[in-house]
Design an enzyme around this catalytic site. Structure first.
Site, PDB file in Angstrom:
ATOM      1  N   ARG A 165       1.819 -11.584  -0.889  1.00 34.67           N
ATOM      2  CA  ARG A 165       1.837 -10.131  -0.691  1.00 34.67           C
ATOM      3  C   ARG A 165       1.960  -9.764   0.788  1.00 34.67           C
ATOM      4  O   ARG A 165       2.661  -8.802   1.141  1.00 34.67           O
ATOM      5  CB  ARG A 165       0.571  -9.526  -1.306  1.00 34.67           C
ATOM      6  CG  ARG A 165       0.429  -8.007  -1.120  1.00 34.67           C
ATOM      7  CD  ARG A 165      -0.823  -7.522  -1.837  1.00 34.67           C
ATOM      8  NE  ARG A 165      -1.181  -6.156  -1.455  1.00 34.67           N
ATOM      9  CZ  ARG A 165      -0.743  -5.059  -2.056  1.00 34.67           C
ATOM     10  NH1 ARG A 165       0.098  -5.164  -3.070  1.00 34.67           N
ATOM     11  NH2 ARG A 165      -1.137  -3.869  -1.655  1.00 34.67           N
ATOM     12  N   VAL A 220       3.266   0.235  -0.519  1.00 30.28           N
ATOM     13  CA  VAL A 220       3.138  -0.886  -1.444  1.00 30.28           C
ATOM     14  C   VAL A 220       1.864  -0.645  -2.240  1.00 30.28           C
ATOM     15  O   VAL A 220       0.769  -0.598  -1.671  1.00 30.28           O
ATOM     16  CB  VAL A 220       3.089  -2.230  -0.702  1.00 30.28           C
ATOM     17  CG1 VAL A 220       2.850  -3.371  -1.680  1.00 30.28           C
ATOM     18  CG2 VAL A 220       4.399  -2.456   0.050  1.00 30.28           C
ATOM     19  N   SER A 221       2.004  -0.464  -3.535  1.00 25.63           N
ATOM     20  CA  SER A 221       0.886  -0.033  -4.375  1.00 25.63           C
ATOM     21  C   SER A 221      -0.278  -1.006  -4.319  1.00 25.63           C
ATOM     22  O   SER A 221      -0.119  -2.194  -4.000  1.00 25.63           O
ATOM     23  CB  SER A 221       1.355   0.121  -5.827  1.00 25.63           C
ATOM     24  OG  SER A 221       2.400   1.056  -5.916  1.00 25.63           O
ATOM     25  N   ALA A 222      -1.454  -0.494  -4.650  1.00 24.68           N
ATOM     26  CA  ALA A 222      -2.659  -1.310  -4.660  1.00 24.68           C
ATOM     27  C   ALA A 222      -2.534  -2.409  -5.712  1.00 24.68           C
ATOM     28  O   ALA A 222      -2.007  -2.185  -6.804  1.00 24.68           O
ATOM     29  CB  ALA A 222      -3.878  -0.443  -4.948  1.00 24.68           C
ATOM     30  N   PHE A 231       0.391   8.122  -6.337  1.00 26.24           N
ATOM     31  CA  PHE A 231       1.623   7.543  -5.826  1.00 26.24           C
ATOM     32  C   PHE A 231       2.294   8.542  -4.903  1.00 26.24           C
ATOM     33  O   PHE A 231       2.056   9.750  -5.000  1.00 26.24           O
ATOM     34  CB  PHE A 231       2.600   7.208  -6.969  1.00 26.24           C
ATOM     35  CG  PHE A 231       2.349   5.884  -7.638  1.00 26.24           C
ATOM     36  CD1 PHE A 231       2.966   4.736  -7.192  1.00 26.24           C
ATOM     37  CD2 PHE A 231       1.498   5.793  -8.735  1.00 26.24           C
ATOM     38  CE1 PHE A 231       2.753   3.521  -7.814  1.00 26.24           C
ATOM     39  CE2 PHE A 231       1.266   4.590  -9.362  1.00 26.24           C
ATOM     40  CZ  PHE A 231       1.902   3.448  -8.900  1.00 26.24           C
TER      41      PHE A 231
END
Length: 778
Positions: free
Chosen positions: A394, A427-429, A574
């Site tokens: 990541r 970048v999403s959790a 988001f």
């Protein structure tokens, strides 16, 4: 005699045609240069009618006679009297495996009048020499080209061909045998291939490089050419002995004064076109790190350099240099349309390594993150999702972010902001990505589309669909797609397809209707456009953060008979979808901006009389419905929104302008019902802790306006009914295309531009229309 197939040779022999008989000169030279040793074994290649094989057997050899024409082998076998030590076999020396020959090694290998008919002579000879015993002999008996008429050229060798045959042997002798060339080869010699050039070629092509370099916010550098009257990228012709990347780096410095980091320069493709009948080869080079500021260093070529928004390039008022346009199209496919034709040869990217210590530290943090996600219930132990989370780095998609933050399960680092500071890409959790991938139910071999690029989520998805599956990621921002593409390439996920385009429409252009197994939307969407539904296969999954009356839930839908059905919701946040699908809330400011009323869906209610309503005494109702302080109540918001659609809004108080006329809820906009000249809003108050020490909050209503009491009762009844009948349930949600047959009306239907959302709260004794009676009585 240009025979090329066994069938043609069969006809030759069955028609009674033969070759010249073995002459005395050949017999003498064979006896002199290839006398049989004790128990000697010979291989006669292309034995024909077997005359040479019989002579060798009479001389003392055990002979393997082979030919690829069955008629020749039959004829040779019939001519043998059975007393000679000869094995006849149909065998193609060019195509059959040499391990299938009767003997593993030979003292003599002969080609009589057959070598000229072999196409891959060098390869065949290299393999046969491996089967030649040390210091033994290969004999090639062949006509010479000058001694045969042109019509028979195919049966003979010329000087050059004989030279090629003799190369690579320590002993290579040539003798005359009754007008035939008798060639003796012994002792294969080891050699090292050498490379030589040709004479100076005639100039016929132009070669050079075009460089895409962007500033920290993704703007691309273009120069205005005073000579060509076009915008063009930095770049130019390469010098002798200079590769394309070196040429790009040199030209960038010479033309702009910028100095690029060599590690950041990447050759992405070679582009070939043919202007004015001259071949032109342009290398597309991407540079992502540099120092300095652009300067005009060659004013006779470039008058000025400017940073351009990539999104503006399709509408440039001045021309764009064709090679530059092709290079830009390599970086951001789909950005420019109507380009002249070009041959494009992409360069396969290679994964980029990282420092060993950083990789080791990241690996530890990645495993810890996976354990936390399992412990907190966001993903299942032993699942494919767990394996992908443990594998994909990541942090490589978040350069500049501290490792501990990159692997924090709850953090969603922002990767781009507007000049005003609003986030436009992130970048999403990890917890949310795990949930959405679980809800997408991806399997090996699936086709998935991701709307909203970042790179990391697409890499996780690629792990799940495997080498035979397809992952396509779309974003409308060229900065985002460029960034995602680079990070995917650097980490070995170059098979993920990244596309530049409008996420609302792109699926219709990237996939055939009904061909997509899952579509994951990683941006906040207000609506569900037709392209998303149409591209899905029956049973396919759409996972989308859907905004309903100002609140956002990640909702997994399944396509059933052309409509979408869902029954689970995960509250989330988001960045919003950009492009034509983006729409602001309808906002009304009251009392000089102190109070803001927002309508996210439906027709905004009339707010013209609310200023007066706020000046009236407040009506207050406390419902007795409580909730623990750490328990979400987002389903109550959805309940209120679906049961009071047209008058549902959110109310916020500006902390800097607050006069105290309204109680200001902390940290969230208050759900509000508006009807004519009155409003009621939801809030909570803290209660004393119970015997176990649990902190509780009670839901209450504050209402203002001439009909405050009635509206407060309506909202309170809705809260009580939710607590009694629907607190532990989620509604089934069915999404119909806006133009489809009417699936129903009323407070449980929310109409959007592209879709109609129909909610079904299934609970014993619950009447969806019941709360409407209060509203109708006002």
């Amino acid at each position: 005699m240009g025979y090329t197939t066994p069938e043609e040779w069969d006809t030759h022999y069955t028609d009674g045609k033969t070759f010249r008989q073995l002459g005395d000169g050949e017999r003498r030279l064979l006896a002199e240069h290839a006398p049989p040793p004790d128990s000697g074994v010979a291989l006669d290649v292309g034995c024909g009618d077997g005359e040479l094989a019989r002579h060798l057997a009479d001389s003392g050899y055990q002979v393997d006679a082979i030919d690829y024409a069955p008629a020749a082998v039959n004829l040779a076998h019939e001519a043998s009297d059975g007393t000679r030590d000869i094995t006849y076999r149909v065998f193609d020396i060019e195509r059959d495996c040499l391990s299938d020959l009767p003997h593993p090694t030979y003292d003599l290998i002969t080609f009589r009048l057959s070598f000229a008919f072999i196409r891959d002579r060098t390869r065949v000879m290299n393999r046969l020499r491996e089967r030649l015993r040390p210091d033994d002999t290969v004999c090639v008996i062949t006509p010479f080209a000058t001694a045969v008429p042109d019509s028979k050229r195919s049966i003979a060798l010329d000087e050059e061909e004989i030279g090629l045959l003799c190369a690579g042997w320590t002993v290579a002798e040539r003798h005359d045998a009754d007008g035939l060339a008798f060639i003796v080869l012994r002792a294969p010699a080891s050699a090292q291939v050498t490379c030589v050039g040709k004479k100076r070629p005639s100039p016929h092509a132009l070669t050079g490089a075009g460089v895409v370099v962007t500033d920290p916010v993704g703007r691309v550098l273009l120069g205005w050419s005073a000579r060509r009257k076009v915008w063009e990228l930095p770049g130019g012709k390469d010098d002798a002995d200079e590769d394309f990347v070196d040429a790009a780096m040199r030209e960038l410095t010479e033309e702009t004064g910028l100095k690029a980091d060599p590690a950041s320069a990447r050759l992405l493709a070679l582009l070939m076109d043919s202007p004015h009948g001259i071949q032109r080869m342009t290398a597309a080079v991407r540079v992502t790190s540099y120092t300095g500021e652009p300067a005009v260093t060659e004013p006779d070529l470039i008058r000025r350099w400017e940073w351009h928004e990539a999104a503006d390039l399709p509408s440039l008022a001045q021309p764009l240099f064709t090679p530059s346009a092709h290079v830009i199209d390599t970086i951001w496919p789909g950005l420019l349309t109507g380009l002249p034709p070009v041959h494009r040869y992409p360069i396969t990217p290679t994964a980029v390594s990282e420092p060993v210590q950083q990789a080791a530290e990241a690996a530890q943090l990645r495993q810890a993150m996976a354990e936390r996600l399992i412990e907190d219930g966001w993903m299942d132990a032993g699942s494919a999702i767990e394996a992908s989370v443990r594998r994909v780095p990541r942090h490589r998609f978040l350069p500049g972010v501290a490792l501990k933050d990159a692997y924090d399960p709850m953090q969603a680092p922002v990767t781009k902001r507007t000049p005003g500071g609003a986030a436009t890409s992130s970048v999403s959790a990890p917890w949310l990505q795990a949930v959405m991938l679980r809800d997408a139910a991806l399997r090996p071999g699936d086709t998935m589309i991701e709307v909203g690029s970042g790179g990391y989520n697409a890499a996780l998805a690629k792990e799940l669909v495997g080498p035979h599956g397809t992952v396509m990621s779309i974003d409308i921002d060229p900065f985002v797609t460029d960034r995602a593409r680079r990070h995917l390439d650097d980490t070995g996920y170059d098979r993920v397809r990244v596309h530049l385009g409008d996420g609302e429409q792109a699926p219709a252009h990237l996939a055939a209707p009904g061909s997509v197994d899952a579509l994951i939307v990683t941006v906040k969407a207000r609506d569900i456009p037709p392209a998303w539904i149409d591209c899905l296969a029956e049973g396919g999954r759409l996972v989308v953060p859907l905004r309903i009356h100002g609140y956002t839930w990640s909702i997994p839908f399944t396509k059933r008979r052309g409509v979408l059905v869902a029954d689970s919701y995960t509250v989330c946040g988001f960045v919003p979808l950009q492009g034509p699908g983006y729409r602001e809330d309808h906002a009304t400011l009251l009392r000089g901006g102190e109070v803001t009323v927002r309508f996210a869906d439906g027709t905004p209610a009339d707010t013209s009389r609310l200023e007066a309503a706020l000046d009236m005494p407040r009506s207050e109702r406390w419902t007795g419905v409580t909730i623990e302080g750490n328990v979400p109540f987002d389903m109550l918001m959805l309940w209120l929104a679906t049961h009071f659609d047209s008058g549902f809004a959110r109310l916020a108080v500006d902390a800097d302008l607050d006069t105290g006329i309204l109680h200001r809820p902390g940290g969230w906009d208050a759900a509000t019902l508006i009807c004519d000249d009155s409003l009621a809003r939801l809030l909570t108050r803290a209660l004393p802790a119970d015997e176990s020490g649990t902190k509780l909050w009670e839901f209450g209503i504050h209402a203002h306006g001439p009909h405050a009491d009635e509206l407060a009762d309506t909202m309170a009844d809705l809260v009580v009914t939710w607590d009694r009948d629907a607190r532990n349930t989620s509604p089934q949600l069915t999404v119909y295309p806006a133009g489809s047959a009417d699936p129903g009306q009323g407070p449980l239907t929310i109409a959007k531009r592209h879709a109609r959302l129909v909610f079904a709260w299934e609970a014993p004794g619950l009447s969806p229309a019941a709360p409407t009676s209060h509203r109708d009585s006002i």
